[in-house]
Structure formats: C-alpha cells, structure tokens
Design an enzyme around this catalytic site. Structure first.
Site, PDB file in Angstrom:
ATOM      1  N   SER A 130      20.740 -39.667 -50.253  1.00  0.00           N
ATOM      2  CA  SER A 130      21.364 -38.779 -49.616  1.00  0.00           C
ATOM      3  C   SER A 130      20.685 -37.546 -49.262  1.00  0.00           C
ATOM      4  CB  SER A 130      22.719 -38.618 -49.804  1.00  0.00           C
ATOM      5  OG  SER A 130      22.876 -38.058 -51.480  1.00  0.00           O
TER       6      SER A 130
ATOM      7  N   ASP B  39      28.094 -29.070 -50.514  1.00  0.00           N
ATOM      8  CA  ASP B  39      29.120 -29.672 -50.975  1.00  0.00           C
ATOM      9  C   ASP B  39      28.858 -29.815 -52.634  1.00  0.00           C
ATOM     10  OD1 ASP B  39      27.537 -31.775 -51.742  1.00  0.00           O
ATOM     11  OD2 ASP B  39      28.100 -33.088 -50.085  1.00  0.00           O
TER      12      ASP B  39
ATOM     13  N   HIS C 162      25.356 -31.624 -52.985  1.00  0.00           N
ATOM     14  CA  HIS C 162      24.124 -31.664 -52.040  1.00  0.00           C
ATOM     15  C   HIS C 162      23.862 -30.121 -51.689  1.00  0.00           C
ATOM     16  CE1 HIS C 162      25.906 -35.692 -51.139  1.00  0.00           C
ATOM     17  NE2 HIS C 162      24.437 -35.979 -51.350  1.00  0.00           N
TER      18      HIS C 162
END
Length: 354
Positions: free
Chosen positions: A39, A329, A332
């Site tokens: 991600s 977040d 990340h």
C-alpha cells in the site's frame, strides 16, 4: 603545426567532447520508474481487483491534483510519484491494472504494487491482494507489450535504464506474524525474517532476469511507532512498541546485506538499500525539524486506529491540514512525509551504472 590549424584541431576536439558528454548524459537518463510492493506503492491497482483494501474514497486523495481519491493510501501522492517527478518524468506513476492507461502512457512509469501485498505471497492471499509473484508476472507482460509498441531493442534498453522500487515487508511482519499469528505456526521470528529476505532476493533476481538493473529497496519504517502500533501497544499504550522496532531494524540489516551481495553477484546490477527507517524515525522524534506538528497520530479520524475504510467512516474528524502530520492515517505517511522519503530514494538513484 601552424597556429590556425592547431586552434581548429582543438576546437574540433572540444566539440567532440561536448557531444560525447551530452550523449552520456542522455544515456544515463532514467526513462521510467517501475514500482512493486504494498500500500505504500499502490497507485490504484486495488481499484480493479476484488478486495476490501482500497483507498479510492475520501478523505484519501483530497490533496491530489483535482482532489481525486485515486487509490493511493495518502492525502496525495506517494514516494514513487515524487521520485518520478524528481527524475524529470510525469508527477504521478500510473497503476498497471487501470484499463484507462495505454502502454504508451505506462512507458514512462508504472506501478504493479497492491495494498495488502507483501514479500510473502501468503500475506497477499490473506488480504486478497496481488501477490509479489503475480506483480513480477505483470512486469513480464509489460515488457512484452513495450516490445510490441517500440521494438524489442528499444524496450530492452528502456527496461535496463529504468529505476525500480520494491517497497514491501510491513504487511508481512505486522499482518502475518506480529499482530496475527498466521506464520508464527510455521516460523520462529528469525526464520521468518530470513524467509522474507529470501523472498525479496528472489524478486530482485527475477526483475534482473527480465532486464532490471537499478533497484532501490527502501526498507521497513519503524513499525512500532506507527500510530496504530502505539494505540495497541500492550506494554505501554501510546508509546512506540520497541520490540516491533527491533524487528524492523533486524530485517533491514538482512535487506542491506542482501543488496550488497547481489551487487557482487549480478553483473551490472545496482541494488541499493535506502534507510527509510532512520529518516522516518527522525521525523517522528523531531517533527519540528521537518515542519511537522504531530508525529504521534494520523490526520484521518481520531488518528489512532483508522486506516482504509475506517478513515471514510470518520471523515468528519479528519484534520484540516495534513501537511502538519507525519502520518495521514494510522499506518501510512502523509504526502509531505512521502516527499521527504522520496528525496532519499531519488538521491540514492544518482550513482551511474557500473
């Protein structure tokens, strides 16, 4: 030799040297940034597969051009995007699985990465992501498409001169071992670290076999200092999990040693480990030095547990200015933090090929 003739010869030599230098500079330019991983590098591939791990909804992408949630797990661009821009390429690396991108668009950069993926294919299968093995297969398909579009010789040259980034490992250690004991039934922690390092080496060798030469390995961040890890730290809630940080450092040592070994064993290879851990740890410890105000929690929601769809559910609580936060977040980095990480990767990209 008459003076006029001598000057003419010297002028000719000077012009020849300038042309040679320009040719060398043109030859050293990077034609594309090609990305593999999880991600931290997925620029939208998960939008086109059946998985819950997507970032194609608000507040993700709110600071991206046009405020579009592209599937990137950040408020804006990722490190790979900034690396691409720093090398004079497009400011955003497109996702391979996006059917809206032609091979001509992908020729200057492409991401095969998938949120939830890892060095261990089992990790990707747990999260219904694209495995690293499949990402390598996509790279092979990409090379074939590039050959059909521009000719095999030109495609091979472009593949050899491109810059490759492999950003993975956090999902393996956190989602597949430390937090959830799936792989703990098969490996001790040192054994699993070695297994992951071996998978990273196999991936780099596979990339090399397809023509890649310049590979960058950002390594793991301080896993124990991610906002989510602070929140669920059983020993000292709110503080960094020192054990998880030790695991990240231990794995990074294996990754660095692997990079050195491959440079010796693979002719023409330039595999460089980039110390993302030290850089991000410094941002967390001294956020003011980098212009941040908060390095403990993320911008979205409460900042302690939200990532993925939870960020969307707590959208109303999201901060006003993500540039003040190291993390967007609970897992990340923010776009601004990614920019700083990208500078380190781009700097590592400067040495010439051997």
């Amino acid at each position: 030799m008459p003076l006029l003739q001598c000057m003419t010869v010297l002028l000719a030599i000077s012009i020849a040297m300038q042309l040679l230098l320009r040719g060398a500079a043109a030859d050293s330019r990077v034609p594309a940034v090609i990305v593999f991983g999880d991600s931290t590098a997925d620029t939208g591939n998960n939008n086109f597969i059946q998985t819950l791990l997507r970032g194609n909804y608000t507040p993700y992408g709110r600071d991206f051009a046009g405020g579009v949630a592209t599937g990137r797990f950040s408020n804006g661009r990722l490190a790979a995007d900034f690396v691409s821009q720093a090398l004079g390429l497009p400011p955003a690396v497109p996702a391979y699985l996006d059917p809206g991108h032609s091979i001509h668009r992908l020729a200057s950069g492409v991401s095969f990465a998938s949120a939830g993926s890892g060095l261990d294919d089992i990790t990707a299968q747990i999260f219904s992501a694209v495995t690293l093995t499949q990402q390598i297969q996509h790279f092979k398909e990409y090379k074939e498409k590039l050959g059909r579009a521009m000719g095999d010789a030109a495609a091979s040259h472009a593949i050899a001169r491109s810059l490759y980034i492999l950003s993975a490992g956090a999902s393996d250690l956190l989602g597949n071992y430390l937090l959830f004991p799936i792989r703990r039934y098969h490996f001790t922690l040192p054994e699993y670290e070695a297994h992951l390092a071996g998978a990273a080496e196999a991936a780099v060798r596979a990339m090399y076999g397809l023509g890649a030469r310049r590979v960058r390995l950002p390594g793991l961040p301080p896993l124990g200092c991610l906002p989510l890890q602070r929140a669920v730290n059983p020993a000292r809630p709110g503080d960094c999990n020192t054990r998880h940080n030790m695991v990240a450092r231990s794995f990074n040592r294996r990754l660095r040693a692997m990079a050195w070994r491959l440079n010796r064993e693979l002719p023409g290879a330039q595999v460089l480990y980039v110390n993302q851990y030290r850089l991000l740890a410094d941002m967390i410890a001294r956020p003011w030095v980098y212009g941040f105000e908060n390095s403990v929690r993320g911008c979205c929601g409460t900042g302690y547990v939200e990532t993925g769809v939870l960020c969307s559910l707590d959208n109303a609580l999201t901060c006003e200015d993500a540039d003040k936060y190291v993390f967007f977040d609970a897992v990340h980095p923010s776009e601004r933090a990614y920019k700083i990480i990208a500078d380190a990767i781009a700097h590592a990209a400067s040495p010439r090929l051997k």
